[in-house]
Motif scaffolding. Sequence first.
Motif, mmCIF file in Angstrom:
data_model
loop_
_atom_site.group_PDB
_atom_site.id
_atom_site.type_symbol
_atom_site.label_atom_id
_atom_site.label_comp_id
_atom_site.label_asym_id
_atom_site.label_seq_id
_atom_site.Cartn_x
_atom_site.Cartn_y
_atom_site.Cartn_z
ATOM 1 N N GLY A 178 0.813 -1.210 0.000
ATOM 2 C CA GLY A 178 0.000 0.000 0.000
ATOM 3 C C GLY A 178 0.850 1.265 0.000
ATOM 4 O O GLY A 178 0.536 2.226 -0.717
ATOM 5 N N GLU A 179 1.941 1.264 0.765
ATOM 6 C CA GLU A 179 2.842 2.425 0.792
ATOM 7 C C GLU A 179 3.483 2.640 -0.575
ATOM 8 O O GLU A 179 3.639 3.788 -1.040
ATOM 9 C CB GLU A 179 3.915 2.214 1.853
ATOM 10 N N THR A 180 3.846 1.549 -1.240
ATOM 11 C CA THR A 180 4.435 1.630 -2.583
ATOM 12 C C THR A 180 3.439 2.219 -3.574
ATOM 13 O O THR A 180 3.788 3.066 -4.412
ATOM 14 C CB THR A 180 4.880 0.226 -3.040
ATOM 15 N N LEU A 181 2.184 1.808 -3.457
ATOM 16 C CA LEU A 181 1.150 2.306 -4.365
ATOM 17 C C LEU A 181 0.800 3.760 -4.088
ATOM 18 O O LEU A 181 0.499 4.515 -5.022
ATOM 19 C CB LEU A 181 -0.091 1.421 -4.257
ATOM 20 N N GLU A 182 0.838 4.165 -2.834
ATOM 21 C CA GLU A 182 0.581 5.573 -2.510
ATOM 22 C C GLU A 182 1.658 6.459 -3.135
ATOM 23 O O GLU A 182 1.365 7.556 -3.625
ATOM 24 C CB GLU A 182 0.545 5.775 -0.997
ATOM 25 N N GLU A 183 2.899 5.971 -3.140
ATOM 26 C CA GLU A 183 3.972 6.724 -3.799
ATOM 27 C C GLU A 183 3.703 6.827 -5.303
ATOM 28 O O GLU A 183 3.867 7.903 -5.905
ATOM 29 C CB GLU A 183 5.321 6.040 -3.562
ATOM 30 N N ALA A 184 3.272 5.716 -5.897
ATOM 31 C CA ALA A 184 2.961 5.729 -7.328
ATOM 32 C C ALA A 184 1.816 6.685 -7.624
ATOM 33 O O ALA A 184 1.850 7.444 -8.614
ATOM 34 C CB ALA A 184 2.590 4.319 -7.791
ATOM 35 N N LEU A 185 0.787 6.687 -6.770
ATOM 36 C CA LEU A 185 -0.371 7.558 -6.968
ATOM 37 C C LEU A 185 0.029 9.029 -6.839
ATOM 38 O O LEU A 185 -0.432 9.877 -7.618
ATOM 39 C CB LEU A 185 -1.454 7.215 -5.943
ATOM 40 N N THR A 186 0.901 9.330 -5.899
ATOM 41 C CA THR A 186 1.374 10.708 -5.722
ATOM 42 C C THR A 186 2.106 11.198 -6.975
ATOM 43 O O THR A 186 1.882 12.318 -7.445
ATOM 44 C CB THR A 186 2.311 10.798 -4.501
ATOM 45 N N ILE A 187 2.978 10.355 -7.519
ATOM 46 C CA ILE A 187 3.710 10.722 -8.734
ATOM 47 C C ILE A 187 2.734 10.910 -9.899
ATOM 48 O O ILE A 187 2.830 11.879 -10.661
ATOM 49 C CB ILE A 187 4.765 9.656 -9.083
ATOM 50 N N ALA A 188 1.786 9.986 -10.024
ATOM 51 C CA ALA A 188 0.819 10.057 -11.127
ATOM 52 C C ALA A 188 0.017 11.355 -11.067
ATOM 53 O O ALA A 188 -0.221 12.002 -12.095
ATOM 54 C CB ALA A 188 -0.103 8.843 -11.089
ATOM 55 N N ARG A 189 -0.404 11.737 -9.876
ATOM 56 C CA ARG A 189 -1.170 12.983 -9.736
ATOM 57 C C ARG A 189 -0.294 14.204 -9.999
ATOM 58 O O ARG A 189 -0.752 15.180 -10.590
ATOM 59 C CB ARG A 189 -1.786 13.040 -8.340
ATOM 60 N N HIS A 190 0.963 14.134 -9.563
ATOM 61 C CA HIS A 190 1.880 15.267 -9.749
ATOM 62 C C HIS A 190 2.126 15.556 -11.228
ATOM 63 O O HIS A 190 2.169 16.714 -11.647
ATOM 64 C CB HIS A 190 3.201 14.986 -9.037
ATOM 65 N N VAL A 191 2.290 14.479 -12.024
ATOM 66 C CA VAL A 191 2.581 14.663 -13.457
ATOM 67 C C VAL A 191 1.317 14.541 -14.308
ATOM 68 O O VAL A 191 1.381 14.527 -15.527
ATOM 69 C CB VAL A 191 3.654 13.658 -13.943
#
Length: 341
Positions: free
Chosen positions: A149-162
């Motif tokens: 879940g922590e790994t996916l939250e990082e991915a989601l943060t990057i996806a939203r940022h870009v």
Amino acid sequence: MKQRHLLPGCYALVFIGLFSPTVARAADITQQLHRPANNSSRQQSREQADTLLRIGEQQSALGFADKAVTSGLEALEIYHAIGDLRAQGLTYDLLGMSYIQLNRLKEAEDALRRRLAIARDTKDFQGQIFGLNNLSTLLLRKGEPIPAGETLEEALTIARHVKNIEGEGLSLSNLGLVAIRQGEYNKAIKLYETALTFRRKTRDPIGEANTLNNLGDAYLEARDYQETIGTYGAALRIAQASRDRANQLRAIDGLVFSHSAVGRYQRAFDLLEQRLAIAQELQSFREELKSFESYAHLYEQLGNYETARNFYERAIVLARTLEDNKTEVQLIDRLTQMLKR
């Protein structure tokens, strides 16, 4: 990314090659990274590697993970020789997911972490998003939902940022898997419903069918059979239209279970007939085995032990053909237990 967490008492609704498979260890990857380049045939080598990578992706999609590993390792050797980092990253993706299918988790983690490192070094944000999502697949397979879940939250943060809509939909969908593993079915349903809006924006039928199948799993865990059947049905229609065999089979498995759970056995048998036809079309003994096992269990549920025995025996033959000793033993045990009744 998908791994069914079955309800108590539920049975597992059991879920072409151009190169001969070889067994590759994690060390093989490192060894291949240090072979010298042949600069005189750089363009020809790139075309050969691109072809190998495409073949490997096709083999993986059809369930031939061992052959995909062979193709991927050959492509990786060439990409390293010509210094193409981006292509190396894509190849590590293929290798990592193929190793997961083969349950070779140490090698999978090696490949996926290499892929993620390349994406970070090259500031490839999309590569980071998908690399993190694939790494979460591995963590879930290892039974580590919190790090996943922590790994996916990082991915989601990057996806939203870009503003990567595709990555946002994928990350939300996979966060739904984490919620299911933690028994939070309502949370999973909300995550999948949100993910679907992004999947549809990108007009990605495979992604949409996958998320619908995941949503069907969540409704199944919540024992909401009406929503389960409707959701798997939608996934099946989309997968049929795009000839997405993997999601077709997943949707059929969910529908067979759901219809039989509410006593619609004829519909379950009709779907199993479709499943077997797809397996035979793919010339996949593995999928034929799963179809026979599902037939056997359904006939066993109905008390038709003679027909169930016939399908168990056919499944056992295929397990031996595949040299799958674990499945063979499980099938023999289930057949023995049934015959004692």
